[in-house]
Scaffold this motif. Structure first.
Motif, PDB file in Angstrom:
ATOM      1  N   SER A  73      -3.697   3.202   4.831  1.00 10.39           N
ATOM      2  CA  SER A  73      -3.181   2.149   5.712  1.00 10.39           C
ATOM      3  C   SER A  73      -3.415   2.496   7.171  1.00 10.39           C
ATOM      4  O   SER A  73      -3.380   1.629   8.042  1.00 10.39           O
ATOM      5  N   ASP A 172       4.307  -4.510   6.809  1.00  4.66           N
ATOM      6  CA  ASP A 172       3.868  -3.346   6.045  1.00  4.66           C
ATOM      7  C   ASP A 172       4.642  -3.317   4.727  1.00  4.66           C
ATOM      8  O   ASP A 172       5.839  -3.047   4.702  1.00  4.66           O
ATOM      9  N   TYR A 175       5.827  -0.400  -0.009  1.00  7.76           N
ATOM     10  CA  TYR A 175       6.739  -0.187  -1.143  1.00  7.76           C
ATOM     11  C   TYR A 175       7.046  -1.470  -1.903  1.00  7.76           C
ATOM     12  O   TYR A 175       7.966  -1.507  -2.704  1.00  7.76           O
ATOM     13  N   THR A 199      -0.864  -0.654  -0.062  1.00  6.08           N
ATOM     14  CA  THR A 199      -1.547   0.628  -0.269  1.00  6.08           C
ATOM     15  C   THR A 199      -1.544   0.977  -1.747  1.00  6.08           C
ATOM     16  O   THR A 199      -0.691   0.489  -2.500  1.00  6.08           O
ATOM     17  N   SER A 201      -1.170   4.115  -2.427  1.00  2.00           N
ATOM     18  CA  SER A 201      -0.618   5.471  -2.319  1.00  2.00           C
ATOM     19  C   SER A 201       0.742   5.656  -2.984  1.00  2.00           C
ATOM     20  O   SER A 201       1.157   6.787  -3.206  1.00  2.00           O
ATOM     21  N   LYS A 202       1.463   4.590  -3.254  1.00  4.02           N
ATOM     22  CA  LYS A 202       2.826   4.753  -3.747  1.00  4.02           C
ATOM     23  C   LYS A 202       2.918   4.358  -5.219  1.00  4.02           C
ATOM     24  O   LYS A 202       2.764   5.201  -6.072  1.00  4.02           O
ATOM     25  N   ARG A 210      -6.891   7.661  -0.906  1.00  3.53           N
ATOM     26  CA  ARG A 210      -6.862   7.006   0.398  1.00  3.53           C
ATOM     27  C   ARG A 210      -7.411   5.591   0.313  1.00  3.53           C
ATOM     28  O   ARG A 210      -8.542   5.326   0.711  1.00  3.53           O
TER      29      ARG A 210
HETATM   30  C1  LIG Z   1       3.446   5.656   2.708  1.00  3.04           C
HETATM   31  C2  LIG Z   1       3.372   4.536   3.672  1.00  3.04           C
HETATM   32  C3  LIG Z   1       2.159   3.894   3.928  1.00  3.04           C
HETATM   33  C4  LIG Z   1       0.921   4.261   3.184  1.00  3.04           C
HETATM   34  O1  LIG Z   1       0.044   4.963   3.934  1.00  3.04           O
HETATM   35  P1  LIG Z   1      -1.405   5.283   3.341  1.00  3.04           P
HETATM   36  O2  LIG Z   1      -2.141   5.659   4.561  1.00  3.04           O
HETATM   37  O3  LIG Z   1      -1.921   4.018   2.711  1.00  3.04           O
HETATM   38  O4  LIG Z   1      -1.242   6.369   2.343  1.00  3.04           O
HETATM   39  C5  LIG Z   1       2.139   2.841   4.818  1.00  3.04           C
HETATM   40  N1  LIG Z   1       3.267   2.418   5.413  1.00  3.04           N
HETATM   41  C6  LIG Z   1       4.443   3.008   5.167  1.00  3.04           C
HETATM   42  C7  LIG Z   1       5.666   2.482   5.806  1.00  3.04           C
HETATM   43  C8  LIG Z   1       4.536   4.094   4.304  1.00  3.04           C
HETATM   44  O5  LIG Z   1       5.720   4.677   4.096  1.00  3.04           O
END
Ligand SMILES: *Cc1c(COP(=O)(O)O)cnc(C)c1O
Length: 341
Positions: A73, A172, A175, A199, A201-202, A210
């Motif tokens: 992100s 954003d 989550y 993302t 990532s979660k 990434r």
């Molecule tokens: C974890 C998170 C992200 C994700 O970041 P990446 O770069 O996609 O891993 C984005 N915004 C928030 C608020 C987060 O907590």
């Protein structure tokens, strides 16, 4: 929307890569100075990630032209500053306590930050935000569910802000897959100043790969494509993610949500726990008697949590990510020992 773009970016003639100029299928590629011998990675990747966007388009119910894919992100956040924020002259609005990356990105781009704290319920104050808004307010960052507080922002307030804010509104949704709420992606047709960030990532469990996604009106996506590095996602990332998107994250989400309920319930029984904030994410914000002492104790037990006690609005708060059943049990055992110290 175009009037918000920096003049130099509006006039930018983007670099045109070989793979950009010819994207069809040929028998022989002698256009990009690649090595012709097949190492598995000798060809440049698709600069606009068509196959991957095609799949994400059907999963997220968003058109391909409304999707930008980046190296986490962080990349779309960085690009939005480069596209919209004239250093020093323009500013952005952030609503603390929230994700720290917006402020870091603003500093990197020498863009002043106006901070307007979330209220006691960690909700945005519409009037205070609009009072500060001016033609130089280029980006408003909203994080929902918010990190580190875990709550969803009221969707009606968010929508009113999108309607009234003079600049770009970033929602954003890192989550969102854990939350009992629909995504703002359904509103991008309606609001040309809306950018939704998600993302892998979660919930998807792919932080190491990434892959960040931005969903927005095609005119914003076009500017992002013009400003980004030509080959911003490697062929390895593109092909690996394409395969892994076939595995639904639903079982992970189900397990993490069940564990969050269990963890919350058990944490409540400790006398040093003063408050657990309601969470719509994969973490809990916990206010305790002495956050620093607890944090250091857990470190000594080999457990790392996030100490948020220095964050305004989060005094004596720690943020605990929900782990596996075994990890959560390990944490709870250590906390049992803590009470006996
Ligand atoms: C974890 C998170 C992200 C994700 O970041 P990446 O770069 O996609 O891993 C984005 N915004 C928030 C608020 C987060 O907590």
């Amino acid at each position: 929307m175009e009037h918000l773009v920096r003049p130099n970016i509006r006039e930018l003639k983007p670099y045109s890569s070989a793979r950009h100029e010819y994207s069809g299928h040929a028998s022989v590629y002698l256009d990009a100075n690649e090595n012709p011998f097949p190492t598995g990675h000798n060809r440049y990747p698709d600069p606009l990630q068509f196959d991957l966007k095609n799949k994400i388009s059907s999963i997220k119910k968003v058109e391909i032209g409304q999707i930008f894919l980046g190296n986490g992100s962080d990349e779309p956040i960085d690009l939005l500053f480069r596209i919209f924020c004239q250093p020093i002259e323009d500013h952005v609005l952030v609503l603390p306590p929230t994700y720290g990356m917006y402020e870091v990105a603003a500093q990197i781009h020498d863009t002043p930050i106006i901070s307007i704290s979330l209220n006691k319920e960690f909700q945005p104050d519409y009037d205070k935000i609009m009072e500060k808004a001016s033609p130089h307010s280029k980006i408003l960052f909203l994080c929902s569910p918010n990190n580190p507080t875990g709550n969803l922002l009221n969707p009606l307030t968010v929508e009113r802000l999108i309607q009234s804010f003079p600049g770009i509104v970033v929602v954003d949704e890192a989550y969102i897959d854990f939350a009992a709420s629909s995504s703002f992606t359904s509103k991008i047709k309606e609001y040309p100043n809306l950018v939704v960030l998600q993302t892998l990532s979660k919930a998807w469990g792919l932080a190491g790969l990434r892959l960040g996604m931005a969903f927005a009106h095609p005119s914003i996506i076009n500017f992002m494509n013009r400003v980004k590095a030509p080959y911003n996602l490697s062929s390895l990332t593109q092909s690996t993610v394409l395969d892994l998107l076939d595995q639904s994250p639903a079982p992970y989400i189900q397990s993490i949500l069940a564990e969050r309920v269990f963890l919350e319930d058990r944490l409540m029984s400790f006398s040093f726990v003063k408050k657990i904030y309601p969470s719509q994410a994969n973490f809990l914000l916990v206010q305790c008697a002495d956050a620093n002492r607890l944090y250091n104790y857990l470190l000594s037990q080999g457990i790392v949590i996030r100490n948020r006690s220095s964050v305004p609005g989060c005094s004596n708060c720690i943020r605990i990510t929900v782990g596996t059943k075994e990890e959560n049990q390990f944490l709870l055992k250590a906390l049992d020992k803590f009470t006996q110290l």
